[in-house]
Scaffold this active site. Structure first.
Site, PDB file in Angstrom:
ATOM      1  CE1 TYR A 106      -0.327  13.337 108.503  1.00 58.32           C
ATOM      2  CE2 TYR A 106      -2.563  13.444 107.656  1.00 58.32           C
ATOM      3  CZ  TYR A 106      -1.440  12.716 107.989  1.00 58.32           C
ATOM      4  OH  TYR A 106      -1.417  11.349 107.806  1.00 58.32           O
ATOM      5  CB  CYS A 107       3.389  18.177 106.259  1.00 59.92           C
ATOM      6  SG  CYS A 107       3.739  19.645 107.251  1.00 59.92           S
ATOM      7  N   GLY A 108       4.625  16.837 108.351  1.00 60.97           N
ATOM      8  CA  GLY A 108       5.370  16.450 109.543  1.00 60.97           C
ATOM      9  C   GLY A 108       5.204  17.415 110.695  1.00 60.97           C
ATOM     10  N   GLY A 110       4.083  21.008 109.910  1.00 59.60           N
ATOM     11  CA  GLY A 110       3.179  22.092 109.546  1.00 59.60           C
ATOM     12  C   GLY A 110       3.558  22.943 108.350  1.00 59.60           C
ATOM     13  CG  PHE A 134       2.142  12.430 111.845  1.00 60.06           C
ATOM     14  CD1 PHE A 134       0.880  11.871 111.781  1.00 60.06           C
ATOM     15  CD2 PHE A 134       3.196  11.625 112.234  1.00 60.06           C
ATOM     16  CE1 PHE A 134       0.659  10.533 112.105  1.00 60.06           C
ATOM     17  CE2 PHE A 134       2.998  10.289 112.560  1.00 60.06           C
ATOM     18  CZ  PHE A 134       1.726   9.741 112.502  1.00 60.06           C
TER      19      PHE A 134
END
Length: 146
Positions: A106-108, A110, A134
């Site tokens: 995951y990241c901020g 997507g 996230f």
């Protein structure tokens, strides 16, 4: 549909080396727009997983949770148990990832997670990306640690 998926893979695989070589953490607006447009045109199940399903997977399986955000973002809050390897460092640090267990990335929001997913799948890893990153995780009121 099968040809479209193959074309999608080829398009993202062509972009990954360029993005991985970036020396800054920001990309041009054109790059962000093009990658975003490409990613939003992919089928909804393109190795993506909803936050609640990711949480269930984490609760029932031995998974590796990979956060590809920058260290400052990671420090501000993360999914419990996540390991931070920023997307720009992923090609150099891929050996730190376990081959034998599923990875949830995951990241901020997507985009970086999707790029990491394509890169890692190309390396033979079993990876799923949290759809919405996230932000979606916290929006679903799932656990966060600092």
């Amino acid at each position: 549909m099968k040809g479209m998926k193959k074309l999608a893979w080829l398009g993202l695989l062509a972009a990954i080396p360029v993005l991985a070589q970036a020396t800054t953490t920001t990309f041009s607006a054109l790059t962000v727009r093009e990658v975003g447009s490409f990613l939003t045109s992919l089928p909804a199940d393109f190795y993506g997983i909803q936050p609640a399903a990711a949480k269930q997977m984490m609760d029932t399986l031995d998974v590796f949770i990979l956060d590809v955000r920058e260290p400052g973002e990671f420090k501000d809050g993360r999914i419990p148990g996540a390991v931070n390897i920023p997307i720009r460092e992923l090609p150099k640090r891929v050996s730190e990832l376990p081959k034998g267990k599923p990875i949830i990335i995951y990241c901020g929001i997507g985009h970086r997670g999707a790029m990491g997913l394509v890169f890692l799948r190309g390396q033979g890893y079993n990876v799923k990306s949290i759809l919405g990153g996230f932000k979606a995780w916290t929006g679903a009121n799932l656990p966060v640690e600092k």
